[in-house]
Design a protein around this motif. Structure first.
Motif, PDB file in Angstrom:
ATOM      1  N   PHE A 227       0.703  -1.202   0.107  1.00  0.00           N
ATOM      2  CA  PHE A 227       0.008   0.202   0.036  1.00  0.00           C
ATOM      3  C   PHE A 227       0.958   1.220  -0.079  1.00  0.00           C
ATOM      4  CE2 PHE A 227      -2.962   2.988   2.468  1.00  0.00           C
ATOM      5  CZ  PHE A 227      -3.585   3.412   1.237  1.00  0.00           C
ATOM      6  N   ALA A 228       1.959   1.163   0.837  1.00  0.00           N
ATOM      7  CA  ALA A 228       2.921   2.489   0.883  1.00  0.00           C
ATOM      8  C   ALA A 228       3.561   2.617  -0.606  1.00  0.00           C
ATOM      9  CB  ALA A 228       3.911   2.192   1.913  1.00  0.00           C
ATOM     10  N   VAL A 229       3.846   1.575  -1.147  1.00  0.00           N
ATOM     11  CA  VAL A 229       4.563   1.694  -2.668  1.00  0.00           C
ATOM     12  C   VAL A 229       3.252   2.172  -3.506  1.00  0.00           C
ATOM     13  CG1 VAL A 229       5.288   0.429  -4.754  1.00  0.00           C
ATOM     14  CG2 VAL A 229       6.191  -0.065  -2.367  1.00  0.00           C
ATOM     15  N   TYR A 230       2.134   1.705  -3.283  1.00  0.00           N
ATOM     16  CA  TYR A 230       0.913   2.179  -4.214  1.00  0.00           C
ATOM     17  C   TYR A 230       0.678   3.608  -4.107  1.00  0.00           C
ATOM     18  CZ  TYR A 230      -3.878   2.950  -5.372  1.00  0.00           C
ATOM     19  OH  TYR A 230      -5.229   3.212  -6.112  1.00  0.00           O
ATOM     20  N   VAL A 231       0.578   4.246  -2.695  1.00  0.00           N
ATOM     21  CA  VAL A 231       0.247   5.430  -2.582  1.00  0.00           C
ATOM     22  C   VAL A 231       1.649   6.250  -3.071  1.00  0.00           C
ATOM     23  CG1 VAL A 231       0.349   7.406  -0.708  1.00  0.00           C
ATOM     24  CG2 VAL A 231      -1.068   5.167  -0.355  1.00  0.00           C
ATOM     25  N   SER A 232       2.827   5.933  -2.871  1.00  0.00           N
ATOM     26  CA  SER A 232       4.039   6.888  -3.479  1.00  0.00           C
ATOM     27  C   SER A 232       3.923   6.999  -5.010  1.00  0.00           C
ATOM     28  CB  SER A 232       5.306   5.916  -2.990  1.00  0.00           C
ATOM     29  OG  SER A 232       6.415   6.638  -3.572  1.00  0.00           O
TER      30      SER A 232
END
Length: 248
Positions: free
Chosen positions: A141-146
């Protein structure tokens, strides 16, 4: 003929200025309220570069998120954004915390941008919650948001708990962490202090600190489309603002 007052009144209907925080200074801040507007610039911050660009393109009005004037001005120099606006007869409307808390404001738009469903505002606060289509690990999710927000240097807490429900608060919303914990698996906000993040890490709660600029720039630029649809005789131009914080 559309005036600055017409545009101010419209913004006041979708994000009432009376709902701004007591410390804020949102509203009509520079210029003539009755000025005719044919061209307007939309920006997150009225930086000197934004004011100079507005002057070059012949803008009559700037609509910003962060107020051009936060604190009382003790002196007004010719290389400041305020001076440039006054010198070039450019009016300024700033919609800040009133637009953060608006039903279709910053946080609702941020939630939509990251693809959340069933979005709702929590307890009349600045926080909205929504659901992902399916569960994700906090790493994914963090990669997706980034990727979605074009973040550099994003910070997050690690947890084994999957993320499905997300609380969203763009900019500086760390004070609402307790509300986020009660209503979501993860809290996405702009900026948090080290010890605030540490407390969340200790309790196993996922938080993502994605950057103040990153969590507000795209959501605020969306107001331009609303203004274009409302005022057909005005050209609204989004300022391609550069994040002032460099990161690797």
């Amino acid at each position: 003929m559309t005036t600055a007052e017409n545009i101010y009144d419209y913004i006041n209907t979708i994000a009432p200025f009376e709902t701004q925080e007591k410390w804020d200074n949102a509203g009509f801040l520079v210029g003539n309220l009755h000025k005719a507007v044919r061209k307007a610039l939309v920006c997150l911050d009225v930086t000197k570069a934004a004011a100079e660009f507005a002057a070059r393109i012949g803008a009559d009005l700037i609509i910003s998120h962060h107020p051009i004037i936060f604190k009382p001005i003790s002196r007004l120099l010719n290389d400041s954004a305020v001076y440039i606006c006054v010198e070039n007869n450019i009016a300024v409307i700033s919609a800040h915390t009133n637009y953060d808390i608006a039903a279709d404001g910053i946080n609702k738009k941020l939630a939509e941008i990251i693809g959340l469903k069933n979005i709702r505002q929590v307890d009349n606060s600045f926080i909205v919650t929504g659901e992902l289509d399916g569960e994700m690990s906090i790493d994914d999710f963090a990669v997706y948001v980034s990727d979605i927000l074009d973040c550099h240097g994003l910070r997050y807490t690690d947890t084994e708990k999957p993320v499905r429900t997300v609380a969203v608060g763009g900019g500086a919303c760390a004070e609402y962490i307790d509300i986020a914990i009660k209503n979501a698996d993860c809290f996405l906000t702009g900026e948090m202090k080290y010890h605030e993040i540490l407390d969340c890490a200790e309790s196993g709660f996922a938080v993502i600190s994605a950057g103040h600029f990153e969590t507000e720039y795209k959501p605020f630029m969306a107001v331009a489309e609303k203004l274009k649809n409302k005022f057909r005789d005005v050209e609204f131009i989004c300022f391609n603002q550069k994040n002032p914080i460099e990161a690797v």
